[in-house]
Design a protein around this motif. Sequence first.
Motif, PDB file in Angstrom:
ATOM      1  N   ASN A   1      -1.417  20.513   7.063  1.00  0.00           N
ATOM      2  CA  ASN A   1      -0.565  20.335   8.241  1.00  0.00           C
ATOM      3  C   ASN A   1       0.512  19.270   8.031  1.00  0.00           C
ATOM      4  O   ASN A   1       1.240  18.914   8.968  1.00  0.00           O
ATOM      5  N   GLY A   2       0.605  18.749   6.798  1.00  0.00           N
ATOM      6  CA  GLY A   2       1.640  17.773   6.480  1.00  0.00           C
ATOM      7  C   GLY A   2       1.275  16.338   6.797  1.00  0.00           C
ATOM      8  O   GLY A   2       2.091  15.421   6.584  1.00  0.00           O
ATOM      9  N   LYS A   3       0.050  16.113   7.265  1.00  0.00           N
ATOM     10  CA  LYS A   3      -0.373  14.754   7.620  1.00  0.00           C
ATOM     11  C   LYS A   3      -1.050  14.072   6.433  1.00  0.00           C
ATOM     12  O   LYS A   3      -1.529  14.716   5.504  1.00  0.00           O
ATOM     13  N   LEU A   4      -1.091  12.731   6.497  1.00  0.00           N
ATOM     14  CA  LEU A   4      -1.748  11.954   5.447  1.00  0.00           C
ATOM     15  C   LEU A   4      -3.243  12.254   5.434  1.00  0.00           C
ATOM     16  O   LEU A   4      -3.884  12.327   6.494  1.00  0.00           O
ATOM     17  N   ASP A   5      -3.792  12.406   4.250  1.00  0.00           N
ATOM     18  CA  ASP A   5      -5.202  12.781   4.117  1.00  0.00           C
ATOM     19  C   ASP A   5      -6.076  11.535   3.982  1.00  0.00           C
ATOM     20  O   ASP A   5      -6.540  11.189   2.886  1.00  0.00           O
ATOM     21  N   VAL A   6      -6.312  10.875   5.114  1.00  0.00           N
ATOM     22  CA  VAL A   6      -7.128   9.661   5.108  1.00  0.00           C
ATOM     23  C   VAL A   6      -8.557   9.971   4.667  1.00  0.00           C
ATOM     24  O   VAL A   6      -9.150   9.237   3.865  1.00  0.00           O
TER      25      VAL A   6
ATOM     26  N   ALA B   1     -16.279   6.654  22.539  1.00  0.00           N
ATOM     27  CA  ALA B   1     -15.184   7.466  22.021  1.00  0.00           C
ATOM     28  C   ALA B   1     -14.204   6.513  21.348  1.00  0.00           C
ATOM     29  O   ALA B   1     -13.826   5.493  21.923  1.00  0.00           O
ATOM     30  N   VAL B   2     -13.821   6.848  20.119  1.00  0.00           N
ATOM     31  CA  VAL B   2     -12.946   5.973  19.338  1.00  0.00           C
ATOM     32  C   VAL B   2     -11.736   6.772  18.875  1.00  0.00           C
ATOM     33  O   VAL B   2     -11.884   7.872  18.335  1.00  0.00           O
ATOM     34  N   ALA B   3     -10.555   6.222  19.085  1.00  0.00           N
ATOM     35  CA  ALA B   3      -9.318   6.829  18.575  1.00  0.00           C
ATOM     36  C   ALA B   3      -8.548   5.765  17.816  1.00  0.00           C
ATOM     37  O   ALA B   3      -8.356   4.647  18.314  1.00  0.00           O
ATOM     38  N   LEU B   4      -8.132   6.089  16.599  1.00  0.00           N
ATOM     39  CA  LEU B   4      -7.362   5.174  15.759  1.00  0.00           C
ATOM     40  C   LEU B   4      -6.226   5.969  15.123  1.00  0.00           C
ATOM     41  O   LEU B   4      -6.443   7.087  14.663  1.00  0.00           O
ATOM     42  N   GLY B   5      -5.042   5.397  15.083  1.00  0.00           N
ATOM     43  CA  GLY B   5      -3.936   6.135  14.490  1.00  0.00           C
ATOM     44  C   GLY B   5      -2.881   5.235  13.883  1.00  0.00           C
ATOM     45  O   GLY B   5      -2.619   4.136  14.387  1.00  0.00           O
ATOM     46  N   VAL B   6      -2.315   5.688  12.768  1.00  0.00           N
ATOM     47  CA  VAL B   6      -1.216   4.985  12.108  1.00  0.00           C
ATOM     48  C   VAL B   6      -0.165   6.020  11.750  1.00  0.00           C
ATOM     49  O   VAL B   6      -0.456   6.987  11.044  1.00  0.00           O
ATOM     50  N   LEU B   7       1.034   5.833  12.234  1.00  0.00           N
ATOM     51  CA  LEU B   7       2.136   6.748  11.966  1.00  0.00           C
ATOM     52  C   LEU B   7       3.089   6.068  10.985  1.00  0.00           C
ATOM     53  O   LEU B   7       3.745   5.077  11.322  1.00  0.00           O
ATOM     54  N   VAL B   8       3.142   6.597   9.752  1.00  0.00           N
ATOM     55  CA  VAL B   8       3.971   6.010   8.699  1.00  0.00           C
ATOM     56  C   VAL B   8       5.282   6.788   8.623  1.00  0.00           C
ATOM     57  O   VAL B   8       5.281   8.021   8.518  1.00  0.00           O
ATOM     58  N   ASP B   9       6.410   6.067   8.647  1.00  0.00           N
ATOM     59  CA  ASP B   9       7.728   6.703   8.602  1.00  0.00           C
ATOM     60  C   ASP B   9       8.082   7.112   7.172  1.00  0.00           C
ATOM     61  O   ASP B   9       7.390   6.766   6.212  1.00  0.00           O
TER      62      ASP B   9
ATOM     63  N   THR C   1       0.809  -1.206   0.000  1.00  0.00           N
ATOM     64  CA  THR C   1       0.000   0.000   0.000  1.00  0.00           C
ATOM     65  C   THR C   1       0.852   1.269   0.000  1.00  0.00           C
ATOM     66  O   THR C   1       1.966   1.292   0.516  1.00  0.00           O
ATOM     67  N   THR C   2       0.295   2.310  -0.585  1.00  0.00           N
ATOM     68  CA  THR C   2       0.895   3.639  -0.469  1.00  0.00           C
ATOM     69  C   THR C   2       0.692   4.121   0.974  1.00  0.00           C
ATOM     70  O   THR C   2      -0.145   3.576   1.710  1.00  0.00           O
ATOM     71  N   PRO C   3       1.433   5.154   1.408  1.00  0.00           N
ATOM     72  CA  PRO C   3       1.290   5.603   2.803  1.00  0.00           C
ATOM     73  C   PRO C   3      -0.140   5.941   3.222  1.00  0.00           C
ATOM     74  O   PRO C   3      -0.580   5.535   4.298  1.00  0.00           O
TER      75      PRO C   3
END
Length: 300
Positions: free
Chosen positions: A102-107, A156-164, A34-36
């Motif tokens: 803000n430089g973050k991935l646009d999910v 309340a739901v929090a999900l996160g993926v930090l891609v290097d 997958t792409t980032p």
Amino acid sequence: MGKIVRAVNKNLTIRMFAIDSTDMVQKAADTHKTTPVATAALGRAITAASMMGVMMKNENDKLTFQIKSAGPIKGIVAVAYESGQVKAYPLNPDVEIPLKENGKLDVAGAVGSGKLTLIKDFGLKEPYIGQTDLVTGEIAEDLAAYYAYSEQQPSAVALGVLVDKDYSIKAAGGFIVQLMPDAPDEDIDRLEDNLRDISSVSHLIDEGKTPEDIVNIVLAGLDPIINDTLEVEYKCDCSKDRLEQALISVGLKDLEEILEEDKETELQCHFCNKKYKFTEQDLKNIVMELKAQQEGKLIQ
């Protein structure tokens, strides 16, 4: 492997699930190349589905987490079990869109508008199916909306993926916190205050925080109790027998055409990309079995 903890507060008015899914998301990204931004979207779905899987009670229970959307990723399918084991795939793993300001991935941009569908198969005659419109495309907010509208469960739901920078997964994880019907206002207020102080669950994991730490942060001042800890994994359970059932579903007429024109066929599992070859003899055996079943029904 990943790790999920299940927890409650001392008053039993709040329940919580927290997960470190870093290795699971890495395996999914490697499998589907997958792409980032596709990795981030897929990873969030995997993280959510695994936690929802362990919410089920029986060994053979199965949850399908499905997004169908108008965005370039087109959709995501994740399947989880009571053990927390999960498998998943994006419809389009090659999404390339600009980063957000803000430089973050646009999910949300990759997912777009659409629907979130949850299918819970408890081995009964019909599965439970719940559905809601995507409210943001960020997946966490969409799942919270699903719980609110389809199951009347404040969550309340929090999900996160930090891609290097090298596309590897620095950190991935999340949590789901749910209020019980008798939760007092003081517990709700304290929980809301705690949640306001959390900026990013993936950054917490990147800083070395464990799922237990995340529980203690979210339920600070509410006397959290860890009920249990589970090892979970990203793993496909496909087999040639399962793919054969998919082949049977195309019907006798189409199978006979494949046998006559191509002599053999190959099916690929969407979840792990493994290919299964069905030889001419395999197809003949399937056709013979289907004909025998049809003749048996006619005789009855």
